[in-house]
Design a protein around this motif. Structure first.
Motif, short mmCIF file in Angstrom:
data_model
loop_
_atom_site.label_atom_id
_atom_site.label_comp_id
_atom_site.label_asym_id
_atom_site.label_seq_id
_atom_site.Cartn_x
_atom_site.Cartn_y
_atom_site.Cartn_z
N GLY A 159 2.44 20.26 14.52
CA GLY A 159 2.10 20.82 13.23
C GLY A 159 0.96 20.07 12.59
O GLY A 159 0.17 19.41 13.27
N ASP A 160 0.88 20.15 11.26
CA ASP A 160 -0.17 19.45 10.52
C ASP A 160 0.34 18.10 10.04
O ASP A 160 1.50 17.97 9.63
N CYS A 196 8.26 11.08 6.04
CA CYS A 196 7.22 10.16 5.59
C CYS A 196 7.36 8.83 6.31
O CYS A 196 8.45 8.24 6.34
N LEU A 197 6.27 8.35 6.88
CA LEU A 197 6.24 7.06 7.57
C LEU A 197 5.26 6.14 6.87
O LEU A 197 4.13 6.54 6.56
N ALA A 198 5.67 4.92 6.60
CA ALA A 198 4.79 3.93 5.98
C ALA A 198 3.97 3.25 7.07
O ALA A 198 4.48 2.91 8.14
N VAL A 199 2.69 3.05 6.79
CA VAL A 199 1.80 2.32 7.68
C VAL A 199 1.38 1.04 6.97
O VAL A 199 0.85 1.10 5.86
N THR A 200 1.67 -0.10 7.55
CA THR A 200 1.38 -1.37 6.88
C THR A 200 1.07 -2.46 7.89
O THR A 200 1.52 -2.40 9.04
N ALA A 201 0.30 -3.43 7.43
CA ALA A 201 0.03 -4.60 8.28
C ALA A 201 1.00 -5.73 7.99
O ALA A 201 0.96 -6.76 8.65
N ASP A 202 1.89 -5.55 7.00
CA ASP A 202 2.90 -6.56 6.68
C ASP A 202 4.10 -6.32 7.60
O ASP A 202 4.87 -5.38 7.42
N SER A 203 4.25 -7.17 8.60
CA SER A 203 5.29 -6.98 9.62
C SER A 203 6.61 -7.64 9.27
O SER A 203 7.52 -7.68 10.09
N ILE A 205 3.96 12.95 7.09
CA ILE A 205 2.96 12.28 6.25
C ILE A 205 2.94 10.81 6.63
O ILE A 205 3.99 10.14 6.61
N LEU A 206 1.76 10.30 6.98
CA LEU A 206 1.58 8.88 7.27
C LEU A 206 0.83 8.26 6.10
O LEU A 206 -0.28 8.71 5.77
N CYS A 207 1.42 7.26 5.47
CA CYS A 207 0.82 6.69 4.26
C CYS A 207 0.66 5.19 4.40
O CYS A 207 1.63 4.46 4.61
#
Length: 542
Positions: free
Chosen positions: A409-410, A486-493, A456-458
């Motif tokens: 999908g989109d 919704c998936l969070a994208v972060t560099a804080d591991s 949604i990737l945020c």
């Protein structure tokens, strides 16, 4: 500054032993506040005459005022004494241990062996009261200062943790683009010289990503911002996984790699499995890296303790050159490499982080030299025995997509870093998704009201707010994307960031730097889990 006993000395003339009872009797009648008086001859204290002793003797006389008998026989020669310069608190403690006579009679003060003065019982009582009041005020002030310092330290630790998280995010975000685009280029045909240059860029980016991760870990340990979690795990399974991971590396160097799991270990223990695996992985990696020939031995052991506690130990021993005794003191210091001439890569943070993790879990990591000269690292941790897995529990199964039935999908991507935008767009686009990209939450608001999205990737840290604002925006009104994945994208591991994202309402967390194939697999797993109605999306880790 503590009160000195001589500051309480009364302004009075001591009695002489030659004075008679009648004269002193009249003096005590006038000075009703005095309970006792010092008796001094030639600057030497003879004793103390108390009102009680004098009046008891006078009661047996027909006319006390006319008595010419010396007061010498009535003196108390076992009087309370102190030395000029002593703190008042010390004198009070001394008096209480000797029976407390000075609190009733007063205290004789001497200096250099000679009579100096006399502290009356009333002056002593008032002085102690004032001293206690002053000390209580000092303690309140100190307590308030300590509380203020604790609050300030908590703020500094929190700010330090936020700074580390932000630093990690700012560095990992461009690293995502570097690694991702290098990965895409490596799949293309190119001339040998370009291929060699690209491989150098990829290796350097990987090294930089590892250095950033280790530096952030070291920073979290230093500011005390490291969270420890406890989960049940199997020691045998842990050892097997580590063996399967590192045995091929040992074989590449023709090293023997053997594993031993003691029968004393219970089948299940509770502890921070991720941290334990991180420590042991670092120790095994170092052993293989710095052992030119011979073997690496990995052993798990332990012993039971009281109330379900278990002393867990893990040893990694090798037949390498060991560490010179003169250098063992700085073995666990950060950014230390014992052989600067070595061609082996590394920033010298691994052992420092490993010991910090061990201390955070209540244990320790120590080094010793084997009898054959090799290195031995021993990890000791206090763990708990874990109960048996319940028969009614449903095993956690890895959710794998059914690609035949999977519908693309989109995707809405909210990312304000141009290079990361391009990488994620190209990666998902090449897999068949249609990706709409915006850079701010304000732009995202307009998009989510226009059409439904499959996911949604945020990016969690955006110019105009944090990711949890998106969740409130979606769930706050009945729009077409109210229930969108919704998936969070972060560099804080960090585990704290992951828990925060999940608590905010994100189904999962994708940690930078992002690898293309991993991104696709992770997104497919989450979307498939939604389609299949998997109840626990949080168990799928990006």
């Amino acid at each position: 500054m503590p009160t000195r006993i001589e500051s309480l000395v009364a302004d009075l003339v001591p009695l002489a032993p030659s004075q008679d009872v009648g004269e002193v009797f009249d003096w005590f009648l006038v000075h009703r506040e005095r309970n006792a008086m010092p008796v001094v001859f030639d600057r030497t204290i003879i004793g103390v005459l108390t009102r009680a002793a004098l009046f008891e003797y006078a009661s047996r006389l027909k006319s006390p005022a006319s008595s010419r008998q010396s007061i010498s026989p009535l003196l108390d020669t076992e009087f309370a004494s102190a030395t000029a310069g002593q703190p008042l608190g010390e004198v009070a403690h001394q008096l209480s241990r000797s029976g407390g006579k000075g609190f009733a009679q007063g205290v004789v003060i001497s200096q250099a062996g000679a009579y100096f003065g006399f502290v009356t019982a009333l002056s002593l009582s008032m002085g102690l009261s004032a001293e206690n009041t002053r000390r209580a005020q000092q303690m309140r002030t100190a307590s308030q200062k300590l509380k203020s310092m604790g609050q300030q330290l908590a703020v500094e630790r929190r700010n330090g943790g936020l700074m580390l998280a932000r630093l990690g995010h700012e560095v990992r975000t461009p690293l995502t683009a570097m690694l991702g685009h290098a990965e895409r280029l490596q799949r293309r045909d190119m001339d040998p010289e370009s291929r060699q240059s690209l491989d150098v860029i990829a290796r350097a980016s990987e090294s930089l990503a590892d250095l950033v991760s280790r530096s952030v870990d070291a920073g979290h340990i230093k500011v005390g911002d490291l969270e420890i979690e406890s989960v049940p795990f199997s020691p045998t399974q842990l050892a097997t996984e580590l063996c399967e991971l590192w045995e091929p590396r040992a074989e590449e160097k023709d090293l023997a790699f053997d594993m031993t799991v003691s029968g004393a270990l219970p089948s299940r223990l509770e502890g921070d499995l991720g941290r334990i695996r991180q420590i042991l992985g670092n120790l095994i990696s170092n052993a293989i890296k710095y052992t030119p020939s011979g073997a690496v031995h990995f052993t798990l052991d332990g012993a039971p303790r009281e109330e379900g506690q278990f002393a867990f130990t893990a040893c990694v021993a090798d037949t390498g050159p060991g560490v010179p005794e003169a250098q063992t003191a700085r073995l666990f210091e950060p950014f230390q490499r014992l052989d600067a001439r070595s061609c082996e890569e590394g920033a010298g943070l691994g052992l420092n982080i490993s010991r910090g993790l061990a201390h955070a879990m209540g244990g320790d990591l120590v080094y010793s030299q084997s009898e054959h000269g090799g290195s031995v690292f021993k990890l000791s941790l206090p763990l708990r025995r874990a109960g048996p897995r319940l028969a009614t529990q449903t095993p956690v199964k890895s959710v794998r997509p059914s690609h035949a039935a999977f519908q693309l999908g989109d995707i809405l991507l909210i990312e304000d870093h141009a290079a990361s935008q391009a990488l994620i767009e190209n990666t998902l686009g090449s897999a068949g998704w249609q990706v709409d990209t915006v850079a701010t939450l304000a732009q995202a608001r307009r998009r989510i009201d226009q059409k439904p999205y499959q996911a949604i990737l945020c990016d969690y840290f955006l110019r105009d707010g944090q990711g949890d604002v998106l969740i409130k925006m979606l769930r706050g009104h009945a729009g077409v994307n109210r229930d969108t994945l919704c998936l969070a994208v972060t560099a804080d591991s960090s585990d704290a960031r992951r828990r925060h994202c999940l608590a905010a309402g994100f189904a999962g967390v994708i940690v930078k730097p992002i690898r293309g194939p991993d991104l696709i697999t992770t997104l497919v797993d989450f979307i498939t889990a939604v389609d299949q109605g998997t109840p626990d999306l949080q168990s799928i880790r990006a």
